[in-house]
Design a protein around this motif. Structure first.
Motif, PDB file in Angstrom:
ATOM      1  N   LEU A  46       0.828  -1.211   0.000  1.00 41.63           N
ATOM      2  CA  LEU A  46       0.000   0.000   0.000  1.00 41.63           C
ATOM      3  C   LEU A  46       0.859   1.257   0.000  1.00 41.63           C
ATOM      4  O   LEU A  46       0.615   2.188  -0.764  1.00 41.63           O
ATOM      5  N   VAL A  47       1.880   1.272   0.853  1.00 40.26           N
ATOM      6  CA  VAL A  47       2.753   2.446   0.956  1.00 40.26           C
ATOM      7  C   VAL A  47       3.534   2.642  -0.336  1.00 40.26           C
ATOM      8  O   VAL A  47       3.619   3.762  -0.859  1.00 40.26           O
ATOM      9  N   LEU A  48       4.099   1.586  -0.873  1.00 40.22           N
ATOM     10  CA  LEU A  48       4.883   1.710  -2.101  1.00 40.22           C
ATOM     11  C   LEU A  48       3.996   2.048  -3.295  1.00 40.22           C
ATOM     12  O   LEU A  48       4.420   2.749  -4.202  1.00 40.22           O
ATOM     13  N   GLY A  49       2.779   1.559  -3.304  1.00 40.20           N
ATOM     14  CA  GLY A  49       1.842   1.888  -4.370  1.00 40.20           C
ATOM     15  C   GLY A  49       1.437   3.353  -4.337  1.00 40.20           C
ATOM     16  O   GLY A  49       1.226   3.979  -5.378  1.00 40.20           O
ATOM     17  N   ARG A  50       1.325   3.928  -3.166  1.00 33.22           N
ATOM     18  CA  ARG A  50       0.962   5.344  -3.027  1.00 33.22           C
ATOM     19  C   ARG A  50       2.102   6.268  -3.437  1.00 33.22           C
ATOM     20  O   ARG A  50       1.865   7.354  -3.907  1.00 33.22           O
ATOM     21  N   LYS A  51       3.340   5.847  -3.233  1.00 34.69           N
ATOM     22  CA  LYS A  51       4.485   6.700  -3.551  1.00 34.69           C
ATOM     23  C   LYS A  51       4.641   6.930  -5.047  1.00 34.69           C
ATOM     24  O   LYS A  51       5.118   7.973  -5.461  1.00 34.69           O
ATOM     25  N   LYS A  52       4.231   5.989  -5.855  1.00 34.49           N
ATOM     26  CA  LYS A  52       4.428   6.099  -7.305  1.00 34.49           C
ATOM     27  C   LYS A  52       3.476   7.097  -7.942  1.00 34.49           C
ATOM     28  O   LYS A  52       3.682   7.533  -9.055  1.00 34.49           O
TER      29      LYS A  52
END
Length: 53
Positions: A46-52
């Motif tokens: 979730l966190v890595l998906g939001r950063k992109k």
């Protein structure tokens, strides 16, 4: 990963019904560990998906 957690929970319940205490405890602990790993991986994705974005 969540599927394996559910499989081990069901295995623990069935083993507990039939009176296999050691097997039930082992399957329940494996299910617990897999559940927490699944939660951590889910939060990381979730966190890595939001950063992109």
């Amino acid at each position: 990963m969540l599927r394996w957690t559910v499989i081990f929970v069901i295995l623990a319940i069935v083993a507990a019904i039939f009176g296999f205490g050691g097997i039930a405890a082992g399957a329940a602990s494996i299910a617990k560990i897999l559940f927490f790993i699944f939660i951590v991986l889910f939060l990381v994705s979730l966190v890595l998906g939001r950063k992109k974005i």
